[in-house]
Design a protein around this motif. Structure first.
Motif, PDB file in Angstrom:
ATOM      1  N   GLY A 140       0.810  -1.212   0.000  1.00  0.00           N
ATOM      2  CA  GLY A 140       0.000   0.000   0.000  1.00  0.00           C
ATOM      3  C   GLY A 140       0.842   1.260   0.000  1.00  0.00           C
ATOM      4  N   LEU A 141       1.949   1.243   0.732  1.00  0.00           N
ATOM      5  CA  LEU A 141       2.839   2.405   0.782  1.00  0.00           C
ATOM      6  C   LEU A 141       3.498   2.663  -0.565  1.00  0.00           C
ATOM      7  CD1 LEU A 141       4.556   1.803   4.247  1.00  0.00           C
ATOM      8  CD2 LEU A 141       2.871   3.563   3.696  1.00  0.00           C
ATOM      9  N   VAL A 142       3.627   1.622  -1.385  1.00  0.00           N
ATOM     10  CA  VAL A 142       4.204   1.777  -2.721  1.00  0.00           C
ATOM     11  C   VAL A 142       3.147   2.204  -3.731  1.00  0.00           C
ATOM     12  CG1 VAL A 142       5.324   0.562  -4.642  1.00  0.00           C
ATOM     13  CG2 VAL A 142       6.040   0.102  -2.294  1.00  0.00           C
ATOM     14  N   LEU A 143       1.982   1.550  -3.706  1.00  0.00           N
ATOM     15  CA  LEU A 143       0.977   1.738  -4.754  1.00  0.00           C
ATOM     16  C   LEU A 143       0.034   2.914  -4.521  1.00  0.00           C
ATOM     17  CD1 LEU A 143      -0.263   0.763  -7.376  1.00  0.00           C
ATOM     18  CD2 LEU A 143      -1.544  -0.967  -6.103  1.00  0.00           C
ATOM     19  N   LEU A 144      -0.310   3.190  -3.265  1.00  0.00           N
ATOM     20  CA  LEU A 144      -1.324   4.214  -3.024  1.00  0.00           C
ATOM     21  C   LEU A 144      -0.896   5.639  -3.379  1.00  0.00           C
ATOM     22  CD1 LEU A 144      -4.132   4.923  -2.197  1.00  0.00           C
ATOM     23  CD2 LEU A 144      -3.435   4.917   0.201  1.00  0.00           C
ATOM     24  N   PRO A 145       0.328   6.083  -3.095  1.00  0.00           N
ATOM     25  CA  PRO A 145       0.678   7.452  -3.481  1.00  0.00           C
ATOM     26  C   PRO A 145       0.415   7.758  -4.962  1.00  0.00           C
ATOM     27  CG  PRO A 145       2.289   6.648  -1.927  1.00  0.00           C
ATOM     28  CD  PRO A 145       1.411   5.472  -2.266  1.00  0.00           C
ATOM     29  N   PRO A 178      -8.517  10.602  -3.869  1.00  0.00           N
ATOM     30  CA  PRO A 178      -8.443   9.779  -2.647  1.00  0.00           C
ATOM     31  C   PRO A 178      -9.292   8.514  -2.651  1.00  0.00           C
ATOM     32  CG  PRO A 178      -8.567  12.096  -2.083  1.00  0.00           C
ATOM     33  CD  PRO A 178      -8.790  12.010  -3.565  1.00  0.00           C
ATOM     34  N   VAL A 179     -10.615   8.642  -2.768  1.00  0.00           N
ATOM     35  CA  VAL A 179     -11.486   7.469  -2.629  1.00  0.00           C
ATOM     36  C   VAL A 179     -11.286   6.491  -3.779  1.00  0.00           C
ATOM     37  CG1 VAL A 179     -13.875   6.665  -2.506  1.00  0.00           C
ATOM     38  CG2 VAL A 179     -13.193   8.715  -1.256  1.00  0.00           C
ATOM     39  N   ALA A 180     -11.276   6.993  -5.025  1.00  0.00           N
ATOM     40  CA  ALA A 180     -11.081   6.110  -6.180  1.00  0.00           C
ATOM     41  C   ALA A 180      -9.696   5.484  -6.152  1.00  0.00           C
ATOM     42  CB  ALA A 180     -11.285   6.889  -7.477  1.00  0.00           C
ATOM     43  N   GLY A 181      -8.687   6.252  -5.741  1.00  0.00           N
ATOM     44  CA  GLY A 181      -7.335   5.725  -5.666  1.00  0.00           C
ATOM     45  C   GLY A 181      -7.214   4.627  -4.636  1.00  0.00           C
ATOM     46  N   ILE A 182      -7.825   4.830  -3.469  1.00  0.00           N
ATOM     47  CA  ILE A 182      -7.795   3.808  -2.425  1.00  0.00           C
ATOM     48  C   ILE A 182      -8.555   2.566  -2.884  1.00  0.00           C
ATOM     49  CG2 ILE A 182      -8.606   3.216  -0.104  1.00  0.00           C
ATOM     50  CD1 ILE A 182      -8.011   6.106   0.715  1.00  0.00           C
ATOM     51  N   THR A 183      -9.694   2.770  -3.560  1.00  0.00           N
ATOM     52  CA  THR A 183     -10.473   1.627  -4.049  1.00  0.00           C
ATOM     53  C   THR A 183      -9.668   0.799  -5.038  1.00  0.00           C
ATOM     54  OG1 THR A 183     -12.554   2.842  -3.782  1.00  0.00           O
ATOM     55  CG2 THR A 183     -12.581   0.931  -5.239  1.00  0.00           C
ATOM     56  N   ALA A 184      -9.068   1.468  -6.028  1.00  0.00           N
ATOM     57  CA  ALA A 184      -8.288   0.759  -7.044  1.00  0.00           C
ATOM     58  C   ALA A 184      -7.109   0.030  -6.407  1.00  0.00           C
ATOM     59  CB  ALA A 184      -7.794   1.740  -8.106  1.00  0.00           C
ATOM     60  N   MET A 185      -6.419   0.717  -5.509  1.00  0.00           N
ATOM     61  CA  MET A 185      -5.290   0.089  -4.825  1.00  0.00           C
ATOM     62  C   MET A 185      -5.742  -1.120  -4.018  1.00  0.00           C
ATOM     63  SD  MET A 185      -3.722  -0.281  -1.622  1.00  0.00           S
ATOM     64  CE  MET A 185      -4.406   1.036  -0.620  1.00  0.00           C
ATOM     65  N   THR A 186      -6.885  -0.992  -3.340  1.00  0.00           N
ATOM     66  CA  THR A 186      -7.379  -2.065  -2.484  1.00  0.00           C
ATOM     67  C   THR A 186      -7.754  -3.298  -3.292  1.00  0.00           C
ATOM     68  OG1 THR A 186      -8.208  -0.465  -0.874  1.00  0.00           O
ATOM     69  CG2 THR A 186      -9.119  -2.685  -0.759  1.00  0.00           C
ATOM     70  N   VAL A 187      -8.422  -3.091  -4.446  1.00  0.00           N
ATOM     71  CA  VAL A 187      -8.794  -4.219  -5.303  1.00  0.00           C
ATOM     72  C   VAL A 187      -7.542  -4.932  -5.803  1.00  0.00           C
ATOM     73  CG1 VAL A 187      -9.878  -4.870  -7.488  1.00  0.00           C
ATOM     74  CG2 VAL A 187     -11.008  -3.226  -5.983  1.00  0.00           C
ATOM     75  N   ALA A 188      -6.564  -4.156  -6.271  1.00  0.00           N
ATOM     76  CA  ALA A 188      -5.317  -4.751  -6.746  1.00  0.00           C
ATOM     77  C   ALA A 188      -4.584  -5.460  -5.612  1.00  0.00           C
ATOM     78  CB  ALA A 188      -4.429  -3.675  -7.359  1.00  0.00           C
ATOM     79  N   ASP A 189      -4.584  -4.830  -4.453  1.00  0.00           N
ATOM     80  CA  ASP A 189      -3.879  -5.364  -3.289  1.00  0.00           C
ATOM     81  C   ASP A 189      -4.570  -6.613  -2.753  1.00  0.00           C
ATOM     82  OD1 ASP A 189      -1.550  -4.807  -1.800  1.00  0.00           O
ATOM     83  OD2 ASP A 189      -2.743  -4.154  -0.091  1.00  0.00           O
ATOM     84  N   ALA A 232     -13.505   2.772 -10.588  1.00  0.00           N
ATOM     85  CA  ALA A 232     -12.356   2.514  -9.720  1.00  0.00           C
ATOM     86  C   ALA A 232     -12.146   1.007  -9.534  1.00  0.00           C
ATOM     87  CB  ALA A 232     -12.554   3.189  -8.372  1.00  0.00           C
ATOM     88  N   LEU A 233     -13.248   0.244  -9.451  1.00  0.00           N
ATOM     89  CA  LEU A 233     -13.141  -1.207  -9.326  1.00  0.00           C
ATOM     90  C   LEU A 233     -12.501  -1.820 -10.571  1.00  0.00           C
ATOM     91  CD1 LEU A 233     -16.622  -2.054  -7.748  1.00  0.00           C
ATOM     92  CD2 LEU A 233     -14.392  -2.219  -6.622  1.00  0.00           C
ATOM     93  N   LEU A 234     -12.880  -1.308 -11.753  1.00  0.00           N
ATOM     94  CA  LEU A 234     -12.318  -1.822 -13.000  1.00  0.00           C
ATOM     95  C   LEU A 234     -10.824  -1.516 -13.106  1.00  0.00           C
ATOM     96  CD1 LEU A 234     -15.180  -0.930 -15.505  1.00  0.00           C
ATOM     97  CD2 LEU A 234     -14.445  -3.219 -14.818  1.00  0.00           C
ATOM     98  N   ILE A 235     -10.451  -0.298 -12.736  1.00  0.00           N
ATOM     99  CA  ILE A 235      -9.025   0.055 -12.758  1.00  0.00           C
ATOM    100  C   ILE A 235      -8.260  -0.835 -11.787  1.00  0.00           C
ATOM    101  CG2 ILE A 235      -7.344   1.857 -12.196  1.00  0.00           C
ATOM    102  CD1 ILE A 235      -9.425   3.902 -13.196  1.00  0.00           C
ATOM    103  N   GLY A 236      -8.847  -1.058 -10.620  1.00  0.00           N
ATOM    104  CA  GLY A 236      -8.221  -1.958  -9.651  1.00  0.00           C
ATOM    105  C   GLY A 236      -8.064  -3.367 -10.200  1.00  0.00           C
ATOM    106  N   ALA A 237      -9.087  -3.843 -10.937  1.00  0.00           N
ATOM    107  CA  ALA A 237      -9.014  -5.182 -11.531  1.00  0.00           C
ATOM    108  C   ALA A 237      -7.891  -5.256 -12.569  1.00  0.00           C
ATOM    109  CB  ALA A 237     -10.349  -5.532 -12.174  1.00  0.00           C
ATOM    110  N   LEU A 238      -7.719  -4.167 -13.337  1.00  0.00           N
ATOM    111  CA  LEU A 238      -6.629  -4.130 -14.316  1.00  0.00           C
ATOM    112  C   LEU A 238      -5.266  -4.138 -13.609  1.00  0.00           C
ATOM    113  CD1 LEU A 238      -8.075  -1.457 -16.789  1.00  0.00           C
ATOM    114  CD2 LEU A 238      -7.778  -3.901 -17.240  1.00  0.00           C
ATOM    115  N   LEU A 239      -5.165  -3.371 -12.531  1.00  0.00           N
ATOM    116  CA  LEU A 239      -3.906  -3.306 -11.785  1.00  0.00           C
ATOM    117  C   LEU A 239      -3.622  -4.611 -11.047  1.00  0.00           C
ATOM    118  CD1 LEU A 239      -4.066   0.309 -10.262  1.00  0.00           C
ATOM    119  CD2 LEU A 239      -2.923  -0.457 -12.353  1.00  0.00           C
ATOM    120  N   ALA A 240      -4.676  -5.403 -10.825  1.00  0.00           N
ATOM    121  CA  ALA A 240      -4.493  -6.676 -10.110  1.00  0.00           C
ATOM    122  C   ALA A 240      -3.631  -7.654 -10.903  1.00  0.00           C
ATOM    123  CB  ALA A 240      -5.851  -7.309  -9.814  1.00  0.00           C
TER     124      ALA A 240
END
Length: 250
Positions: A36-41, A49-60, A200-208
């Protein structure tokens, strides 16, 4: 739905986020923390903030799927249970704070949190007392509050457990499984308060996809005897990510 997918794919900087997601997965795979410290910034800077955290969380969340079942065997279960209970109680308050935080302030706070955590780890400052149940509950509560506010619950957990006398494999597994459960908690709260957005969920799925690849590779190269090397590598990557995401570079 097709329009939403096209919008997600057209997100500016998506390719860069994919690279960072792979690196974040690699760090988590071999160190057990720091994803999270690497991907969230960078996701917070690109998506907000919210979309970024969501995408990071899905990927994470997706990244450790292949290794979390193996990690469970080495977890310190009493500590994990205490951490999860106190995190669940504090997390909603942290999310409430996030929703009223200015996006630029969020980026500064996130970078400062990452850098302060890094400074504490590098300096060798450690908690030397007993790992008592009240301390574990307090740490979990702080992690939930911090995770809800800026999306990174790890710093209190990492700072405490890197000072523990538990074996390196147990520390790594406990942190990894805790962060996996935290991700599920957070997405559930976002869904309940109406802040879980499909884009944000879709972006997170791509980053996953790169995140899973990085996690698998990191887990494959993990060797307890190289713990110091893994830590130094993780620290360097976290520092670069935190500094590069500061608003002053915009």
């Amino acid at each position: 739905m097709p329009d939403t997918v096209a919008t997600a794919l057209a997100t500016q900087g998506l390719w860069w986020l994919g690279v960072v997601s792979f690196i974040a997965g690699l760090v988590r795979g071999f160190a057990g923390f720091g994803s999270g410290l690497v991907l969230l910034p960078p996701t917070g800077a690109v998506l907000g903030p919210v979309a970024g955290i969501t995408a990071m969380t899905v990927a994470d969340l997706a990244g450790p799927l292949l290794i979390v079942r193996h990690a469970i065997r080495s977890v310190h279960l009493p500590d994990l249970a205490r951490l999860l209970v106190s995190t669940a109680l504090a997390l909603p308050a942290g999310v409430a704070l996030l929703l009223v935080l200015d996006p630029e302030v969020f980026r500064y706070v996130l970078s400062v949190v990452a850098l302060v955590t890094l400074s504490l780890l590098v300096s060798g400052i450690r908690y030397r007392g007993a790992m008592t149940p009240p301390l574990i509950y307090t740490t979990g509560g702080l992690a939930g509050l911090l995770g809800g506010t800026v999306g990174v619950p790890g710093p209190p957990i990492i700072t405490l457990y890197l000072a523990s006398t538990l074996p390196a494999a147990t520390v790594r597994a406990t942190i990894l499984v805790y962060l996996f459960a935290y991700d599920i908690y957070l997405l559930g709260i976002y869904a309940l308060n109406g802040n879980l957005f499909i884009e944000a969920l879709l972006i997170g799925a791509l980053l996953a996809i790169p995140n899973i690849t990085g996690n698998s590779l990191g887990a494959a190269i993990f060797r307890p005897s190289l713990e110091r090397f893994y830590r130094v590598t993780a620290y360097s990557i976290i520092a670069f990510s935190a500094l590069s995401a500061l608003p002053l570079w915009d």
